[in-house]
Design an enzyme around this catalytic site. Structure first.
Site, mmCIF file in Angstrom:
data_model
loop_
_atom_site.group_PDB
_atom_site.id
_atom_site.type_symbol
_atom_site.label_atom_id
_atom_site.label_comp_id
_atom_site.label_asym_id
_atom_site.label_seq_id
_atom_site.Cartn_x
_atom_site.Cartn_y
_atom_site.Cartn_z
ATOM 1 N N ASN A 139 0.876 -1.175 0.000
ATOM 2 C CA ASN A 139 0.000 0.000 0.000
ATOM 3 C C ASN A 139 0.910 1.221 0.000
ATOM 4 O O ASN A 139 1.526 1.536 1.015
ATOM 5 C CB ASN A 139 -0.895 -0.024 1.251
ATOM 6 C CG ASN A 139 -1.691 1.260 1.400
ATOM 7 O OD1 ASN A 139 -1.760 2.077 0.479
ATOM 8 N ND2 ASN A 139 -2.287 1.455 2.566
ATOM 9 N N TRP A 140 0.979 1.873 -1.159
ATOM 10 C CA TRP A 140 1.907 2.997 -1.283
ATOM 11 C C TRP A 140 1.399 4.263 -0.603
ATOM 12 O O TRP A 140 2.130 5.233 -0.489
ATOM 13 C CB TRP A 140 2.161 3.288 -2.768
ATOM 14 C CG TRP A 140 3.120 2.330 -3.408
ATOM 15 C CD1 TRP A 140 3.894 1.396 -2.787
ATOM 16 C CD2 TRP A 140 3.426 2.245 -4.803
ATOM 17 N NE1 TRP A 140 4.658 0.727 -3.708
ATOM 18 C CE2 TRP A 140 4.396 1.224 -4.954
ATOM 19 C CE3 TRP A 140 2.995 2.915 -5.947
ATOM 20 C CZ2 TRP A 140 4.929 0.872 -6.190
ATOM 21 C CZ3 TRP A 140 3.511 2.569 -7.184
ATOM 22 C CH2 TRP A 140 4.476 1.557 -7.306
ATOM 23 N N LYS A 141 0.143 4.271 -0.202
ATOM 24 C CA LYS A 141 -0.451 5.480 0.395
ATOM 25 C C LYS A 141 -0.209 6.654 -0.566
ATOM 26 O O LYS A 141 -0.243 6.456 -1.776
ATOM 27 C CB LYS A 141 0.106 5.688 1.802
ATOM 28 C CG LYS A 141 -0.053 4.407 2.642
ATOM 29 C CD LYS A 141 0.220 4.563 4.097
ATOM 30 C CE LYS A 141 -0.027 3.226 4.800
ATOM 31 N NZ LYS A 141 0.122 3.285 6.238
ATOM 32 N N HIS A 192 -9.510 1.493 4.909
ATOM 33 C CA HIS A 192 -8.205 1.574 5.577
ATOM 34 C C HIS A 192 -8.326 2.513 6.782
ATOM 35 O O HIS A 192 -9.078 3.488 6.741
ATOM 36 C CB HIS A 192 -7.148 2.096 4.595
ATOM 37 C CG HIS A 192 -5.768 2.011 5.151
ATOM 38 N ND1 HIS A 192 -5.262 2.966 6.013
ATOM 39 C CD2 HIS A 192 -4.808 1.070 5.011
ATOM 40 C CE1 HIS A 192 -4.040 2.612 6.367
ATOM 41 N NE2 HIS A 192 -3.733 1.474 5.780
ATOM 42 N N GLU A 202 -6.544 4.821 7.871
ATOM 43 C CA GLU A 202 -6.293 6.247 7.593
ATOM 44 C C GLU A 202 -7.520 6.896 6.966
ATOM 45 O O GLU A 202 -7.804 8.072 7.196
ATOM 46 C CB GLU A 202 -5.046 6.393 6.701
ATOM 47 C CG GLU A 202 -3.779 6.190 7.522
ATOM 48 C CD GLU A 202 -2.602 5.628 6.768
ATOM 49 O OE1 GLU A 202 -2.578 5.682 5.523
ATOM 50 O OE2 GLU A 202 -1.679 5.100 7.440
ATOM 51 N N GLU A 225 -5.553 -4.793 10.529
ATOM 52 C CA GLU A 225 -4.489 -3.815 10.720
ATOM 53 C C GLU A 225 -4.730 -3.066 12.026
ATOM 54 O O GLU A 225 -5.501 -2.090 12.044
ATOM 55 C CB GLU A 225 -4.475 -2.805 9.566
ATOM 56 C CG GLU A 225 -4.112 -3.393 8.232
ATOM 57 C CD GLU A 225 -3.461 -2.353 7.331
ATOM 58 O OE1 GLU A 225 -2.301 -2.554 6.965
ATOM 59 O OE2 GLU A 225 -4.101 -1.338 7.011
ATOM 60 N N GLY A 251 2.571 2.251 10.882
ATOM 61 C CA GLY A 251 3.542 3.334 10.777
ATOM 62 C C GLY A 251 4.259 3.653 12.084
ATOM 63 O O GLY A 251 4.923 4.675 12.204
ATOM 64 N N SER A 283 3.391 -2.201 10.266
ATOM 65 C CA SER A 283 4.850 -2.257 10.472
ATOM 66 C C SER A 283 5.478 -3.578 10.033
ATOM 67 O O SER A 283 6.434 -4.048 10.658
ATOM 68 C CB SER A 283 5.199 -1.953 11.935
ATOM 69 O OG SER A 283 4.808 -0.635 12.268
#
Ligand code: 13P
Length: 261
Positions: free
Chosen positions: A10-12, A95, A97, A167, A173, A213
């Protein structure tokens, strides 16, 4: 469905279209031997170039989000159909975020899932508790609620192609990875909830990935557990070296054992 592992990057909000192409060209020769499902969730603006660069490889390209609406007057939104039109085959949904930074509601997540299936995209639904919820012993309650609300009205036929990622928000992160025991305990609970919603047969086939992570050092330990069907990788998916080392996690562990003697 659960025989091969899923390794999902997942490159965000990272990488331009050109950078995405360069990454995939560099990655392709390094993943040839892998039997895992290898997927990359890229920014909308890199979908087209990523799909083109991934042609002829086993790599699948997807989005990180889709709109909960059908095409219409929704300025700045991107529909599931538009994502599918680029050649992408999957999308992340819900997700943490999106849930926390952009206040995505469980109703919106449910609509997004429906839009993804309607457009022919395989959804990867993310669930996970915050540190506060974990400390209040509310992990199971949170996961059960997130699954039930996200999947309201979703049929058995649709859910057959669902991917789930656990997650924990406190692990994203932060460098704090869940232990294999912590992850597998929640994975078993997810499976138990999916059995309540869709029956034991479905639950036994449901791929459940871990995210938070994950890196080249801890991936092998997680992926060797039969309850962990794959990993969803943020930061460590941004360079070819670190992502390909996770894809080739079997070699990683062998190398470690070899160097220990
Ligand atoms: P990190 O691997 O950077 O912790 O991110 C995890 C994640 O959010 C993947 O979706």
């Amino acid at each position: 469905m659960r025989n091969n592992k899923y390794i999902v990057g997942n490159w965000k909000m990272n990488k331009t279209a050109v950078e995405a192409r360069q990454f995939i060209v560099g990655l392709a020769p390094k993943i040839k031997q892998s039997e895992s499902h290898i997927l990359l969730a890229v920014p909308f603006t890199a979908l087209q170039s990523s799909v083109e660069a991934a042609k002829g490889t086993s790599l699948r390209i997807g989005a990180q989000n889709v709109s909960e609406h059908s095409p219409g007057p929704y300025t700045g939104e991107v529909s599931a159909g538009m994502v599918r039109d680029t050649g992408a085959t999957f999308t992340l949904i819900g997700h943490s975020e999106r849930r926390h930074l952009f206040h995505e509601s469980s109703v919106a997540i449910n609509e997004k899932l429906k839009c993804a299936w309607a457009a022919g995209l395989q959804p990867l639904l993310c669930v996970g508790e915050t540190l506060t919820e974990k400390q209040a012993n509310k992990t199971e309650e949170t996961i059960a609620r997130q699954l039930t609300e996200a999947l309201a009205g979703i049929t058995k036929e649709q859910v057959a192609s669902l991917l789930i990622a656990y997650e924990p928000v406190w692990a994203i992160g932060t460098g704090l990875v869940a232990t294999v025991d912590q992850a597998t305990e929640v994975h078993r609970f997810c499976r138990h909830e999916m059995a309540k919603l869709y029956g034991k047969e479905h639950a036994a086939q449901q791929p459940i990935l871990y995210g938070g992570s994950v890196n080249g050092t801890n991936a092998a330990g997680l992926l060797h557990h039969k309850e962990i069907d794959g990993v969803l990788v943020g930061n460590a998916s941004l360079t070819v070296d670190s992502f390909s080392s996770i894809v080739n996690y079997q070699n990683l562990q062998l190398q470690k054992i070899a160097s220990a003697h």
